[in-house]
Design a protein around this motif. Sequence first.
Motif: not given
Length: 211
Positions: A189-194
Amino acid sequence: MQSKIRVVLLDDHPLVLEGLKRRLEQESDIEVPRTFSNPVELIEGIERCQPDVLVMDIAMPQMNGFELGQRLKEKYGHTLKIIVLSGYMYEEFYKKAYEIGVHAYLSKQSPYPQIINAIKQSMLGHALVAENIWRADLEKLTHMERNVLRRVAEEKTNKEIAAELSISQRTVEYHITSINQKLGVKTRIGAVAKGYEKGLLGSFWEGTDDS
């Protein structure tokens, strides 16, 4: 059956060698055929081991790691991946190491999972740049990593991503680990947001990004 990654170790501290060897051999896809305590010994014995990866210290007797790394890269090129473990965390050391062609320059205090990840990433051709060094390069994803990240953003499973990109699920996992490290996040999720934040996935308001 996929062959194991052959890793040799070079360090003049016996306890460091033994501890790392023991931990690496707990990995089902890694084997450590030999350890070396000095560069001359390694130069004389490395061909018999035929390693995929060398994990070595920089500060050693008889020959420093930069000189050794240069000699090995001139002889073996990309067939030998080099991971540096060092107590000297200076920017000029990082740069010199990456100019030689090492795949990772890590602190000797790095946890074993980070070292293991660097070994496995090196086998995919990924160079893991130290945190806070050349930050712009950290945020540059390869073409394959962008393809993986785009599918992660589409909420596809590793199995689905592997099938679409014609790679193994393990390779998908390695790519996701590399993506997370480059973007400075710990979760999908963090990778997608970033990825959206950095413009790697377009924006939340755009349609499918086919670039």
